[in-house]
Scaffold this motif. Structure first.
Motif, PDB file in Angstrom:
ATOM      1  N   GLY A 128     -14.570  17.471 -14.983  1.00 37.11           N
ATOM      2  CA  GLY A 128     -16.215  17.711 -14.359  1.00 37.11           C
ATOM      3  C   GLY A 128     -17.067  18.047 -15.265  1.00 37.11           C
ATOM      4  O   GLY A 128     -16.326  18.271 -16.690  1.00 37.11           O
ATOM      5  N   GLN A 129     -17.849  17.984 -15.385  1.00 38.64           N
ATOM      6  CA  GLN A 129     -19.333  18.269 -16.729  1.00 38.64           C
ATOM      7  C   GLN A 129     -20.161  19.156 -15.658  1.00 38.64           C
ATOM      8  O   GLN A 129     -20.798  19.045 -14.965  1.00 38.64           O
ATOM      9  N   LEU A 130     -20.467  20.259 -16.522  1.00 37.98           N
ATOM     10  CA  LEU A 130     -20.571  21.472 -16.334  1.00 37.98           C
ATOM     11  C   LEU A 130     -22.545  21.210 -15.814  1.00 37.98           C
ATOM     12  O   LEU A 130     -23.271  20.744 -17.017  1.00 37.98           O
ATOM     13  N   LYS A 131     -23.703  21.419 -15.222  1.00 40.54           N
ATOM     14  CA  LYS A 131     -25.249  20.834 -15.569  1.00 40.54           C
ATOM     15  C   LYS A 131     -25.622  22.248 -16.279  1.00 40.54           C
ATOM     16  O   LYS A 131     -26.356  21.083 -17.141  1.00 40.54           O
ATOM     17  N   CYS A 161     -21.492  29.502 -24.182  1.00 39.67           N
ATOM     18  CA  CYS A 161     -20.649  28.446 -24.289  1.00 39.67           C
ATOM     19  C   CYS A 161     -19.773  29.400 -25.797  1.00 39.67           C
ATOM     20  O   CYS A 161     -19.940  29.420 -26.560  1.00 39.67           O
ATOM     21  N   ASN A 162     -17.907  29.148 -24.812  1.00 37.01           N
ATOM     22  CA  ASN A 162     -17.266  28.991 -26.387  1.00 37.01           C
ATOM     23  C   ASN A 162     -16.998  28.224 -26.475  1.00 37.01           C
ATOM     24  O   ASN A 162     -15.937  27.372 -25.292  1.00 37.01           O
ATOM     25  N   PHE A 163     -17.104  26.846 -27.501  1.00 39.67           N
ATOM     26  CA  PHE A 163     -16.186  25.932 -28.154  1.00 39.67           C
ATOM     27  C   PHE A 163     -15.591  26.616 -29.354  1.00 39.67           C
ATOM     28  O   PHE A 163     -15.778  26.843 -29.280  1.00 39.67           O
ATOM     29  N   CYS A 174     -17.631  30.697 -13.694  1.00 35.82           N
ATOM     30  CA  CYS A 174     -16.483  29.421 -13.533  1.00 35.82           C
ATOM     31  C   CYS A 174     -15.192  29.639 -14.878  1.00 35.82           C
ATOM     32  O   CYS A 174     -15.776  30.099 -15.778  1.00 35.82           O
ATOM     33  N   THR A 175     -14.126  29.735 -14.806  1.00 41.38           N
ATOM     34  CA  THR A 175     -13.238  30.142 -15.490  1.00 41.38           C
ATOM     35  C   THR A 175     -12.232  28.613 -16.301  1.00 41.38           C
ATOM     36  O   THR A 175     -11.169  28.548 -16.270  1.00 41.38           O
ATOM     37  N   ASP A 176     -13.173  27.513 -15.650  1.00 33.73           N
ATOM     38  CA  ASP A 176     -12.508  26.534 -15.759  1.00 33.73           C
ATOM     39  C   ASP A 176     -12.802  26.059 -17.357  1.00 33.73           C
ATOM     40  O   ASP A 176     -13.249  25.832 -18.549  1.00 33.73           O
ATOM     41  N   THR A 177     -11.004  25.137 -18.387  1.00 35.34           N
ATOM     42  CA  THR A 177     -11.728  24.537 -19.217  1.00 35.34           C
ATOM     43  C   THR A 177     -12.563  22.967 -19.523  1.00 35.34           C
ATOM     44  O   THR A 177     -11.560  22.735 -18.597  1.00 35.34           O
ATOM     45  N   PHE A 178     -13.660  23.204 -20.336  1.00 33.00           N
ATOM     46  CA  PHE A 178     -13.744  21.871 -20.146  1.00 33.00           C
ATOM     47  C   PHE A 178     -13.809  20.689 -21.808  1.00 33.00           C
ATOM     48  O   PHE A 178     -13.754  21.398 -22.518  1.00 33.00           O
ATOM     49  N   LEU A 179     -13.222  19.859 -21.322  1.00 32.11           N
ATOM     50  CA  LEU A 179     -13.419  18.977 -22.539  1.00 32.11           C
ATOM     51  C   LEU A 179     -14.490  18.237 -22.941  1.00 32.11           C
ATOM     52  O   LEU A 179     -14.736  16.716 -22.100  1.00 32.11           O
ATOM     53  N   ALA A 180     -15.273  17.826 -24.360  1.00 30.75           N
ATOM     54  CA  ALA A 180     -16.629  18.012 -24.017  1.00 30.75           C
ATOM     55  C   ALA A 180     -17.813  18.340 -24.520  1.00 30.75           C
ATOM     56  O   ALA A 180     -17.232  19.631 -25.361  1.00 30.75           O
ATOM     57  N   MET A 181     -18.734  18.665 -24.322  1.00 29.53           N
ATOM     58  CA  MET A 181     -20.159  19.112 -25.248  1.00 29.53           C
ATOM     59  C   MET A 181     -20.144  20.443 -23.806  1.00 29.53           C
ATOM     60  O   MET A 181     -20.512  20.049 -22.539  1.00 29.53           O
ATOM     61  N   CYS A 182     -21.052  20.938 -24.349  1.00 35.40           N
ATOM     62  CA  CYS A 182     -21.137  22.495 -23.209  1.00 35.40           C
ATOM     63  C   CYS A 182     -22.331  21.662 -22.486  1.00 35.40           C
ATOM     64  O   CYS A 182     -22.469  22.558 -20.558  1.00 35.40           O
ATOM     65  N   GLY A 183     -23.125  21.255 -22.773  1.00 35.40           N
ATOM     66  CA  GLY A 183     -24.404  20.785 -21.845  1.00 35.40           C
ATOM     67  C   GLY A 183     -25.358  21.840 -22.695  1.00 35.40           C
ATOM     68  O   GLY A 183     -25.468  22.826 -23.241  1.00 35.40           O
TER      69      GLY A 183
END
Length: 90
Positions: A31-34, A39-41, A76-85
């Motif tokens: 998913g992608q956060l709104k 953000c920890n990138f 939210c403790t998910d890890t996402f791939l892409a940009m923070c938003g």
């Protein structure tokens, strides 16, 4: 193509392959956060959001309860791939 350009491309490819290998252990959310203000990138294009909110974003699969002075909130403790938003509006 210059040798230096090729070397950079090969290094980036190796870094991305390492990130994919890590993603199996990290369990990357599709998913992608709104929005995300804190953000920890990382270099591998993975990020986590340290925002503590009244409710988790619908894209979040792992929502943790955080006890604060003002009561229960969520992170939210998910890890996402892409940009923070974009940053969240208060």
């Amino acid at each position: 193509m210059k040798a230096s350009t090729l070397l950079v491309i090969l290094c980036l490819q190796a870094a991305l392959e390492n990130a994919v290998g890590e993603s199996k252990a990290i369990d990357i959310s599709p998913g992608q956060l709104k929005c995300c203000t804190n953000c920890n990138f990382s270099f591998s294009r993975l990020f986590t959001c340290d925002d503590i909110t009244k409710k988790c974003d619908p894209a979040c699969r792992k929502c943790a309860v955080v006890n604060t002075y003002s009561g229960k909130q969520f992170k939210c403790t998910d890890t996402f791939l892409a940009m923070c938003g974009p940053p969240c509006k208060k």
